[in-house]
Design a protein around this motif. Structure first.
Motif, mmCIF file in Angstrom:
data_model
loop_
_atom_site.group_PDB
_atom_site.id
_atom_site.type_symbol
_atom_site.label_atom_id
_atom_site.label_comp_id
_atom_site.label_asym_id
_atom_site.label_seq_id
_atom_site.Cartn_x
_atom_site.Cartn_y
_atom_site.Cartn_z
ATOM 1 N N PHE A 1 0.841 -1.198 0.000
ATOM 2 C CA PHE A 1 0.000 0.000 0.000
ATOM 3 C C PHE A 1 0.882 1.257 0.000
ATOM 4 C CE2 PHE A 1 -2.334 3.215 2.597
ATOM 5 C CZ PHE A 1 -3.372 3.454 1.717
ATOM 6 N N PHE A 2 1.932 1.252 0.839
ATOM 7 C CA PHE A 2 2.871 2.373 0.861
ATOM 8 C C PHE A 2 3.559 2.521 -0.486
ATOM 9 C CE2 PHE A 2 3.010 2.099 5.630
ATOM 10 C CZ PHE A 2 2.687 3.423 5.868
ATOM 11 N N LYS A 3 4.041 1.410 -1.040
ATOM 12 C CA LYS A 3 4.753 1.463 -2.316
ATOM 13 C C LYS A 3 3.857 2.020 -3.413
ATOM 14 C CE LYS A 3 7.303 -1.940 -3.645
ATOM 15 N NZ LYS A 3 7.708 -3.308 -4.012
ATOM 16 N N TYR A 4 2.607 1.585 -3.429
ATOM 17 C CA TYR A 4 1.649 2.058 -4.428
ATOM 18 C C TYR A 4 1.458 3.568 -4.308
ATOM 19 C CZ TYR A 4 -2.913 2.893 -6.603
ATOM 20 O OH TYR A 4 -3.954 3.403 -7.352
ATOM 21 N N GLY A 5 1.249 4.042 -3.074
ATOM 22 C CA GLY A 5 1.040 5.470 -2.858
ATOM 23 C C GLY A 5 2.258 6.292 -3.235
ATOM 24 N N HIS A 6 3.432 5.823 -2.852
ATOM 25 C CA HIS A 6 4.659 6.555 -3.168
ATOM 26 C C HIS A 6 4.916 6.570 -4.671
ATOM 27 C CE1 HIS A 6 6.809 6.843 0.933
ATOM 28 N NE2 HIS A 6 5.503 6.752 1.124
ATOM 29 N N ASP A 7 4.600 5.474 -5.324
ATOM 30 C CA ASP A 7 4.784 5.409 -6.774
ATOM 31 C C ASP A 7 3.902 6.447 -7.467
ATOM 32 O OD1 ASP A 7 5.868 4.126 -9.178
ATOM 33 O OD2 ASP A 7 3.827 3.404 -9.482
ATOM 34 N N LYS A 8 2.650 6.571 -7.004
ATOM 35 C CA LYS A 8 1.729 7.542 -7.599
ATOM 36 C C LYS A 8 2.179 8.971 -7.321
ATOM 37 C CE LYS A 8 -1.017 4.628 -9.491
ATOM 38 N NZ LYS A 8 -1.038 4.517 -10.968
ATOM 39 N N VAL A 9 2.654 9.225 -6.093
ATOM 40 C CA VAL A 9 3.120 10.566 -5.740
ATOM 41 C C VAL A 9 4.357 10.915 -6.555
ATOM 42 C CG1 VAL A 9 4.125 11.977 -3.903
ATOM 43 C CG2 VAL A 9 2.153 10.523 -3.423
ATOM 44 N N GLY A 10 5.271 9.931 -6.702
ATOM 45 C CA GLY A 10 6.482 10.171 -7.486
ATOM 46 C C GLY A 10 6.165 10.521 -8.921
ATOM 47 N N THR A 11 5.198 9.812 -9.504
ATOM 48 C CA THR A 11 4.786 10.097 -10.879
ATOM 49 C C THR A 11 4.181 11.485 -10.982
ATOM 50 O OG1 THR A 11 4.343 7.752 -11.270
ATOM 51 C CG2 THR A 11 3.321 9.329 -12.773
ATOM 52 N N PHE A 12 3.388 11.864 -9.959
ATOM 53 C CA PHE A 12 2.742 13.189 -9.946
ATOM 54 C C PHE A 12 3.794 14.295 -9.861
ATOM 55 C CE2 PHE A 12 0.998 16.607 -7.156
ATOM 56 C CZ PHE A 12 0.162 17.189 -8.088
ATOM 57 N N LEU A 13 4.811 14.098 -8.998
ATOM 58 C CA LEU A 13 5.837 15.129 -8.824
ATOM 59 C C LEU A 13 6.717 15.279 -10.061
ATOM 60 C CD1 LEU A 13 6.963 14.400 -5.141
ATOM 61 C CD2 LEU A 13 5.508 16.256 -5.960
ATOM 62 N N GLU A 14 6.814 14.204 -10.842
ATOM 63 C CA GLU A 14 7.614 14.264 -12.062
ATOM 64 C C GLU A 14 6.854 14.906 -13.230
ATOM 65 O OE1 GLU A 14 8.720 10.267 -12.754
ATOM 66 O OE2 GLU A 14 10.166 10.175 -11.113
ATOM 67 N N SER A 15 5.550 15.129 -13.022
ATOM 68 C CA SER A 15 4.725 15.688 -14.086
ATOM 69 C C SER A 15 5.151 17.136 -14.369
ATOM 70 C CB SER A 15 3.241 15.672 -13.680
ATOM 71 O OG SER A 15 2.470 16.422 -14.604
ATOM 72 N N PRO A 16 5.257 17.514 -15.646
ATOM 73 C CA PRO A 16 5.647 18.898 -15.987
ATOM 74 C C PRO A 16 4.608 19.930 -15.570
ATOM 75 C CG PRO A 16 4.894 17.712 -17.937
ATOM 76 C CD PRO A 16 5.016 16.690 -16.849
ATOM 77 N N LEU A 17 3.408 19.487 -15.200
ATOM 78 C CA LEU A 17 2.360 20.421 -14.801
ATOM 79 C C LEU A 17 2.495 20.844 -13.356
ATOM 80 C CD1 LEU A 17 -0.753 18.735 -16.499
ATOM 81 C CD2 LEU A 17 0.618 20.651 -17.346
ATOM 82 N N VAL A 18 3.316 20.111 -12.577
ATOM 83 C CA VAL A 18 3.449 20.422 -11.156
ATOM 84 C C VAL A 18 4.398 21.606 -10.962
ATOM 85 C CG1 VAL A 18 4.161 19.570 -8.932
ATOM 86 C CG2 VAL A 18 2.990 18.049 -10.514
#
Length: 265
Positions: free
Chosen positions: A248-265
């Motif tokens: 569950f932690f890995k899934y959440g961190h993976d999603k957050v990491g992808t979000f932070l890498e987004s050029p829109l952030v």
């Protein structure tokens, strides 16, 4: 007063005229103006939360961080069915033991037939666990806990668990559990007692979980997070498997990491 303020705000929302709003508030006393400011702030906060829920993105008012709602569903694995079978075993031999994922120990006892603390504490000591003993009944009175009556136990057993005729004790070999994190590629860091005290006294969020006075930081996909009491409530109250908690932690961190890498952030 709130009714009057609500009417003023509704009129302004309908026709946003600053001059009219100025005249409406000009002759009001300080008590009214303070209440007006509180009302507007609360409504603005509620609208912000509503917007986040409706759009899936926004800004957290407390931290100022961006929020992105993940629309996918992650299904966690639980051991409530195991506990249900243990409760039935107690009717025949007065006690039942299990180890979940090699690190979480669970015991169910018939309190009218045998002493309970002695047996469980001896088991804990024999396997080298010094984590606190958790009694499921301690969560019954908490308004934030998962309701006992939603677990897959018979209504008769639920009543016995509430009145103490049957008890469920649990404890966690936290060292083994943290080793499982590392085996799954998640970095684990124990903060010093001084760092932990500083963190818990200077941060604006809730206090983090402490083990022997030390906070636990996990890092995965360059995203760091402090463990809080919530994950342990999931294990001891919702019967979340320790291995599933890691996923569950890995899934959440993976999603957050992808979000932070987004050029829109």
């Amino acid at each position: 007063m709130n009714d009057e303020i609500a009417k003023i705000v509704e009129e302004y929302e309908e026709i946003p005229c600053d001059r009219r709003l100025h005249y409406q508030l000009e002759d009001k006393d300080e008590k009214f103006k303070k209440q007006f400011n509180r009302y507007v702030k609360q409504k603005s906060s509620a609208l912000n939360k509503t917007n986040i829920i409706n759009t899936g993105s926004g800004t957290d008012e407390v931290t100022g961080l961006n929020i992105q709602t993940v629309n996918e569903t992650f299904y966690t694995e639980h051991f409530d069915e195991v506990v249900a079978s243990m409760i039935k075993e107690v009717d025949k031999r007065n006690y039942s033991f299990r180890t979940i994922d090699g690190c979480l120990i669970v015991s169910v006892y018939n309190t009218s037939k045998m002493p309970i603390h002695t047996g469980f504490n001896m088991w804990k000591e024999s396997v080298g666990i010094d984590f606190p003993t958790i009694d499921l009944r301690s969560s019954v009175s908490s308004p934030l806990s998962y309701p006992l009556f939603l677990h897959p136990f018979s209504i008769n057993d639920k009543v016995k668990l509430i009145n103490g005729e049957k008890v469920i004790y649990m404890s966690l070999d936290i060292d083994k559990w943290l080793k499982m994190f590392e085996d799954k590629g998640v970095n684990v860091t124990l903060l010093s007692k001084k760092q932990t005290a500083r963190f818990n006294t200077t941060q604006i969020h809730s206090k983090v979980f402490e083990y022997k006075g030390q906070a636990i930081e996990i890092e995965y996909k360059n995203v760091k997070q402090m463990l809080s009491d919530g994950i342990f409530e999931r294990m001891f109250n919702q019967f979340l498997r320790p291995s599933s908690a890691i996923e569950f932690f890995k899934y959440g961190h993976d999603k957050v990491g992808t979000f932070l890498e987004s050029p829109l952030v």
